[in-house]
Design an enzyme around this catalytic site. Structure first.
Site, PDB file in Angstrom:
ATOM      1  N   SER A 115       0.798  -1.230   0.000  1.00 47.28           N
ATOM      2  CA  SER A 115       0.000   0.000   0.000  1.00 47.28           C
ATOM      3  C   SER A 115       0.832   1.282   0.000  1.00 47.28           C
ATOM      4  CB  SER A 115      -0.934   0.017   1.207  1.00 47.28           C
ATOM      5  OG  SER A 115      -2.004  -0.856   0.991  1.00 47.28           O
ATOM      6  N   LYS A 130       0.373   3.405  -2.942  1.00 45.10           N
ATOM      7  CA  LYS A 130      -0.804   4.257  -3.160  1.00 45.10           C
ATOM      8  C   LYS A 130      -0.425   5.734  -3.194  1.00 45.10           C
ATOM      9  CE  LYS A 130      -3.911   0.815  -1.198  1.00 45.10           C
ATOM     10  NZ  LYS A 130      -4.444   0.242   0.037  1.00 45.10           N
TER      11      LYS A 130
HETATM   12  O1  DON Z   1      -4.866  -4.838  -1.870  1.00 47.56           O
HETATM   13  C1  DON Z   1      -4.317  -5.305  -0.876  1.00 47.56           C
HETATM   14  O2  DON Z   1      -4.958  -5.803   0.030  1.00 47.56           O
HETATM   15  C2  DON Z   1      -2.807  -5.219  -0.804  1.00 47.56           C
HETATM   16  N1  DON Z   1      -2.235  -5.314  -2.109  1.00 47.56           N
HETATM   17  C3  DON Z   1      -2.355  -3.939  -0.179  1.00 47.56           C
HETATM   18  C4  DON Z   1      -2.877  -3.725   1.213  1.00 47.56           C
HETATM   19  C5  DON Z   1      -1.968  -2.968   2.101  1.00 47.56           C
HETATM   20  O3  DON Z   1      -0.776  -2.922   1.947  1.00 47.56           O
HETATM   21  C6  DON Z   1      -2.621  -2.352   3.283  1.00 47.56           C
HETATM   22  N2  DON Z   1      -1.624  -1.740   4.139  1.00 47.56           N
HETATM   23  N3  DON Z   1      -1.359  -1.788   5.265  1.00 47.56           N
END
Ligand code: DON
Length: 303
Positions: free
Chosen positions: A63, A66
């Site tokens: 994430s 993002k």
């Molecule tokens: O979409 C997802 O669930 C993962 N690719 C990314 C989620 C993530 O990193 C949330 N962060 N703490």
């Protein structure tokens, strides 16, 4: 300030904490990562670097990406980016679907999964090579070629049922312009960018430098856009732990389920920590403690 001994003492204090929490298992490729790792790196606005632990080991930024896709979206669309994305903290887990129904497919902010999927949709529009465009931006900011970990991207594409649900739900409200598969292909790849703490500290430096590129001084984002990204990281960058992060650390931060956390101290430095063991909100346990220790030891904070 001599940061090197400070980072070394934080690395040794945090070593026992790498046992705590658990690696993300819902993405099979991440479940195989050795939990007992820890890295920390910083870069000051004038280019001084310090690091300790496994600061050059690459990991899945997840994430954290993002913020980088948001940056590309702001560069391309300016104010139009906000037509379909809010800027309020969600107070819910990063992959929650509940608010989307009440809010007619408009995600609360660009740093939760739904928001990042909405940004990915805007990036895919009019760019047949959106993945490559994002990879090029990130490599340029990092000052070195950065690649996607295909195994992680494929692993997530095979198991990302919630993200498919979310994207289809937004599509049902008419809030995605492109096919769900194309949008998620970009989203899964951005999450699968593989970078080290040191590379992330370099790449995120523009957020501590009023939007100026760490090497060329060129404008990545203008100062107002940069303030906005930092504000979003502070209020939304760590999901339903954003209040706890502000309380304990008091810095704009963005975490990922790979165990990385990027923190920005505007006009001073970028600080990146990584340790794969995650607490209940999907944030690295040792990483969070390391940031708290850094602020305690240096007294550097935005507050
Ligand atoms: O979409 C997802 O669930 C993962 N690719 C990314 C989620 C993530 O990193 C949330 N962060 N703490």
């Amino acid at each position: 300030m001599d940061f090197q001994p400070i980072l070394e003492s934080i690395a040794s204090e945090c070593a026992p904490l790498t046992r705590e929490g658990a690696v993300a298992t819902y993405i099979p490729a991440l479940a195989r990562v050795d939990q007992r790792q820890f890295g920390i790196a910083l870069r000051t606005v004038d280019g001084m670097e310090a690091a300790a632990g496994s600061a050059t080991t690459r990991f899945s930024i997840q994430s954290i990406s993002k913020v980088l896709s948001l940056t590309l979206g702001m560069q391309r669309l300016g104010e139009r980016l906000w037509e379909r994305i809010g800027r309020e903290p969600s107070g819910d887990p990063f992959n929650s679907l509940v608010q989307l129904e009440h809010e007619h497919g408009v995600p609360r902010n660009p740093l939760i999964n739904a928001g990042a999927i909405a940004v990915a949709d805007r990036l895919v529009s009019g760019d047949a090579h959106a993945k490559e465009s994002l990879r090029a931006l990130v490599s340029d900011l990092a000052g070195t070629p950065i690649a996607f970990d295909r195994e992680v991207a494929n692993s997530e594409a095979a198991t990302g049922f919630r993200n498919f649900a979310m994207a289809n739900f937004m599509k049902s409200f008419g809030k995605l312009d492109n096919p769900v598969d194309e949008v998620l292909d970009l989203y899964f790849h951005q999450c699968a960018l593989s970078m080290s703490c040191a590379e992330l500290a370099h790449a995120f430096s523009y957020l501590a430098r009023d939007g100026r590129h760490p090497d060329s001084d060129q404008v990545v984002l203008d100062p107002k856009q940069t303030r906005r990204v930092n504000a979003l990281m502070l209020t939304c960058g760590t999901y339903d732990a954003a209040g706890e992060f502000a309380f304990r650390i008091g810095l704009p931060c963005k975490s990922g389920v790979g165990g990385g956390i990027v923190a920005v101290i505007p006009d001073r430095l970028t600080l990146v920590v990584w340790s794969p063991g995650l607490g209940p909100t999907g944030n690295s346990v040792a990483g969070m403690r390391a940031l708290e220790l850094f602020v305690e030891k240096t007294k550097l904070s935005v507050f």
